[in-house]
Write a protein that holds these residues in place. Structure first.
Motif, short mmCIF file in Angstrom:
data_model
loop_
_atom_site.label_atom_id
_atom_site.label_comp_id
_atom_site.label_asym_id
_atom_site.label_seq_id
_atom_site.Cartn_x
_atom_site.Cartn_y
_atom_site.Cartn_z
N PRO A 87 0.82 -1.22 0.00
CA PRO A 87 0.00 0.00 0.00
C PRO A 87 0.85 1.26 0.00
O PRO A 87 1.84 1.37 0.74
CB PRO A 87 -0.80 -0.12 1.30
N THR A 88 0.46 2.20 -0.85
CA THR A 88 1.17 3.48 -0.94
C THR A 88 0.31 4.66 -0.49
O THR A 88 0.83 5.75 -0.30
CB THR A 88 1.63 3.74 -2.38
N GLY A 89 -0.99 4.46 -0.36
CA GLY A 89 -1.89 5.54 0.01
C GLY A 89 -2.73 6.01 -1.16
O GLY A 89 -2.37 5.82 -2.33
N PHE A 90 -3.85 6.64 -0.85
CA PHE A 90 -4.82 7.05 -1.86
C PHE A 90 -4.20 7.97 -2.90
O PHE A 90 -4.35 7.76 -4.11
CB PHE A 90 -6.00 7.74 -1.17
N SER A 91 -3.50 9.01 -2.45
CA SER A 91 -2.96 10.00 -3.38
C SER A 91 -1.97 9.38 -4.35
O SER A 91 -2.02 9.62 -5.57
CB SER A 91 -2.29 11.15 -2.62
N ARG A 92 -1.05 8.58 -3.83
CA ARG A 92 -0.05 7.96 -4.71
C ARG A 92 -0.71 7.00 -5.69
O ARG A 92 -0.29 6.90 -6.86
CB ARG A 92 1.01 7.24 -3.88
N ALA A 93 -1.73 6.28 -5.22
CA ALA A 93 -2.42 5.35 -6.12
C ALA A 93 -3.11 6.10 -7.26
O ALA A 93 -3.02 5.70 -8.42
CB ALA A 93 -3.43 4.52 -5.33
N VAL A 94 -3.80 7.19 -6.93
CA VAL A 94 -4.45 7.98 -7.98
C VAL A 94 -3.41 8.55 -8.93
O VAL A 94 -3.58 8.53 -10.16
CB VAL A 94 -5.30 9.10 -7.37
N ASN A 95 -2.33 9.08 -8.38
CA ASN A 95 -1.29 9.67 -9.23
C ASN A 95 -0.71 8.65 -10.20
O ASN A 95 -0.46 8.96 -11.37
CB ASN A 95 -0.18 10.27 -8.36
N ARG A 96 -0.52 7.43 -9.73
CA ARG A 96 0.00 6.41 -10.64
C ARG A 96 -1.01 6.10 -11.75
O ARG A 96 -0.65 5.97 -12.92
CB ARG A 96 0.33 5.13 -9.87
N GLY A 97 -2.27 6.00 -11.37
CA GLY A 97 -3.30 5.72 -12.37
C GLY A 97 -3.41 6.84 -13.39
O GLY A 97 -3.56 6.58 -14.60
N ALA A 98 -3.33 8.09 -12.93
CA ALA A 98 -3.44 9.23 -13.85
C ALA A 98 -2.25 9.28 -14.79
O ALA A 98 -2.40 9.63 -15.97
CB ALA A 98 -3.55 10.52 -13.06
N ARG A 99 -1.06 8.93 -14.29
CA ARG A 99 0.13 8.92 -15.15
C ARG A 99 -0.02 7.90 -16.27
O ARG A 99 0.48 8.10 -17.38
CB ARG A 99 1.38 8.62 -14.34
N GLY A 100 -0.70 6.80 -15.97
CA GLY A 100 -0.85 5.75 -16.96
C GLY A 100 -2.09 5.87 -17.81
O GLY A 100 -2.35 5.00 -18.64
N ALA A 101 -2.87 6.94 -17.62
CA ALA A 101 -4.12 7.09 -18.35
C ALA A 101 -3.89 7.72 -19.71
O ALA A 101 -3.03 8.59 -19.88
CB ALA A 101 -5.10 7.95 -17.54
N ALA A 102 -4.68 7.30 -20.70
CA ALA A 102 -4.52 7.79 -22.06
C ALA A 102 -5.55 8.85 -22.43
O ALA A 102 -5.41 9.49 -23.47
CB ALA A 102 -4.63 6.62 -23.04
N GLY A 103 -6.59 9.03 -21.63
CA GLY A 103 -7.68 9.91 -22.00
C GLY A 103 -7.37 11.38 -21.89
O GLY A 103 -6.46 11.79 -21.16
N ASP A 104 -8.15 12.19 -22.62
CA ASP A 104 -8.04 13.64 -22.47
C ASP A 104 -9.03 14.15 -21.43
O ASP A 104 -9.06 15.33 -21.13
CB ASP A 104 -8.23 14.37 -23.81
N LEU A 105 -9.84 13.24 -20.87
CA LEU A 105 -10.71 13.55 -19.74
C LEU A 105 -10.49 12.47 -18.69
O LEU A 105 -10.62 11.27 -18.98
CB LEU A 105 -12.17 13.59 -20.16
N LEU A 106 -10.12 12.88 -17.47
CA LEU A 106 -9.90 11.95 -16.37
C LEU A 106 -11.11 11.97 -15.45
O LEU A 106 -11.63 13.04 -15.12
CB LEU A 106 -8.67 12.33 -15.56
N VAL A 107 -11.54 10.80 -15.02
CA VAL A 107 -12.59 10.68 -14.01
C VAL A 107 -12.02 9.84 -12.88
O VAL A 107 -11.62 8.69 -13.10
CB VAL A 107 -13.86 10.03 -14.57
N ILE A 108 -11.93 10.42 -11.69
CA ILE A 108 -11.41 9.72 -10.52
C ILE A 108 -12.60 9.26 -9.68
O ILE A 108 -13.46 10.07 -9.31
CB ILE A 108 -10.48 10.62 -9.71
N LEU A 109 -12.65 7.98 -9.38
CA LEU A 109 -13.73 7.42 -8.58
C LEU A 109 -13.16 6.63 -7.41
O LEU A 109 -12.21 5.85 -7.59
CB LEU A 109 -14.60 6.47 -9.42
N ASN A 110 -13.74 6.81 -6.23
CA ASN A 110 -13.44 5.89 -5.13
C ASN A 110 -13.94 4.50 -5.51
O ASN A 110 -14.90 4.35 -6.27
CB ASN A 110 -14.14 6.35 -3.86
N SER A 111 -13.33 3.49 -4.93
CA SER A 111 -13.77 2.13 -5.22
C SER A 111 -15.13 1.82 -4.61
O SER A 111 -15.75 0.81 -4.96
CB SER A 111 -12.73 1.12 -4.71
N ASP A 112 -15.60 2.66 -3.69
CA ASP A 112 -16.92 2.44 -3.08
C ASP A 112 -17.99 3.32 -3.71
O ASP A 112 -18.95 3.72 -3.06
CB ASP A 112 -16.86 2.66 -1.57
#
Length: 327
Positions: free
Chosen positions: A89-114
């Motif tokens: 585990p790295t924490g919420f912020s780091r997890a989102v940041n990693r996902g955003a870095r790997g995203a290809a879209g020109d629109l990002l949508v961040i969702l909690n898993s719940d």
């Protein structure tokens, strides 16, 4: 102006306030998760069921932040879903940041898993960004599973606002029909706000590259507010969209093993992050004022809960008493 590593073709201009709006061509939904496999599966399923405007592509990026419940293999073979795995585990912020870095879209949508996005919401989000070049970040109208509205956005967090939050007065006032008619949580029309909840927020990828990523010094709660305020500082509009509806199982992503959870929020983390955010923007003097406001509100909450204890139904009394000691 070239944008090295930006979305789209190399050398293209980013979105900036005042430029002509362009319909997003691809949406990247980033979902961080830690030991919430079943909730995450429901969240992903809701996204994949979403209808989208013609020509809009969709990808889902699940960031498994060191889960031990089989999340990393739960989406094997699912078209349109990529899983990024952290070994620990790295924490919420780091997890989102990693996902955003790997995203290809020109629109990002961040969702909690719940969370579970309601049908039609993603299409309305695309329309909102396509029709407003100055819109940088859009927040969802969050709802509890029973359909009742949930706190989703707010103003810049001043000292009085912090006192109200710690005291618990806003939720009590929210139970009064007259107050809720006067100050609805969502309203019927989009409205500009200072910040929206990171439980469900959409933004242009160019805005993320301009003002992001999430500040990883926040423990759990403050990074969404901080990012929105930075976007507002740069002239981007931050807006709550009532038609962007998302069901949020508030608190489900926080381990119930912690004895500091009260009313589905970890108050210690929340208040610490609010003080951190105030210090980051306004300095140490503001941070001390914020701390005093939160303490005063907490004292009021404690006194009110103690006075109300005799009127709490007996089956709930021990739970109420235990939670009161935690505040």
């Amino acid at each position: 102006v070239a944008v090295p590593g930006g979305c789209g073709e190399a050398g293209t201009l980013p979105y900036t306030p005042g430029r002509g709006a362009v319909k997003p061509a691809q949406i990247s939904v980033v979902i961080p998760t830690l030991d919430t496999k079943e909730l995450t599966k429901a969240s992903v399923d809701a996204v994949l069921r979403s209808s989208l405007p013609a020509g809009t592509r969709l990808e889902v990026v699940v960031v498994d932040d060191g889960s031990r419940d089989g999340t990393d293999t739960a989406f094997e073979g699912r078209p349109g879903v990529r899983v990024l795995r952290n070994d620990a585990p790295t924490g919420f912020s780091r997890a989102v940041n990693r996902g955003a870095r790997g995203a290809a879209g020109d629109l990002l949508v961040i969702l909690n898993s719940d969370t579970e996005i309601r049908p039609g919401s993603l299409a309305r989000v695309v329309d909102a960004f396509a029709n407003d070049a100055g819109l940088g970040i859009a927040g969802a109208a969050l709802r509890y599973p029973d359909g009742s509205p949930q706190w989703s956005a707010g103003p810049k967090p001043g000292v009085l606002w912090l006192f109200g939050l710690a005291s618990g007065l806003p939720p009590l006032l929210g139970r009064l029909p007259a107050w809720r008619r006067l100050k609805p949580l969502h309203g019927k029309a989009p409205r500009d706000v200072a910040w929206v909840s990171g439980a469900a927020m959409a933004m242009r990828a160019a805005v993320w590259k301009e003002v992001g990523p999430f500040d990883e010094t926040f423990h759990f709660y403050g990074q969404d507010r901080d990012l929105c305020l930075r976007a507002g500082d740069r002239g981007w509009r931050v807006r709550l969209l009532p038609d962007f509806e998302v069901v949020h199982h508030l608190g489900a992503t926080i381990s119930t093993a912690s004895d500091s959870v009260l009313d589905s929020q970890n108050l210690a983390l929340l208040w610490n992050d609010l003080v951190l955010g105030g210090e980051k923007r306004h300095g140490a003097v503001h941070a001390r004022r914020a701390t005093r406001a939160l303490r005063a509100g907490a004292v009021l909450r404690l006194v009110a809960r103690q006075l109300a204890l005799p009127f709490v139904p007996r089956p709930r009394r021990e739970v109420w008493r235990a939670k009161t000691r935690i505040v």
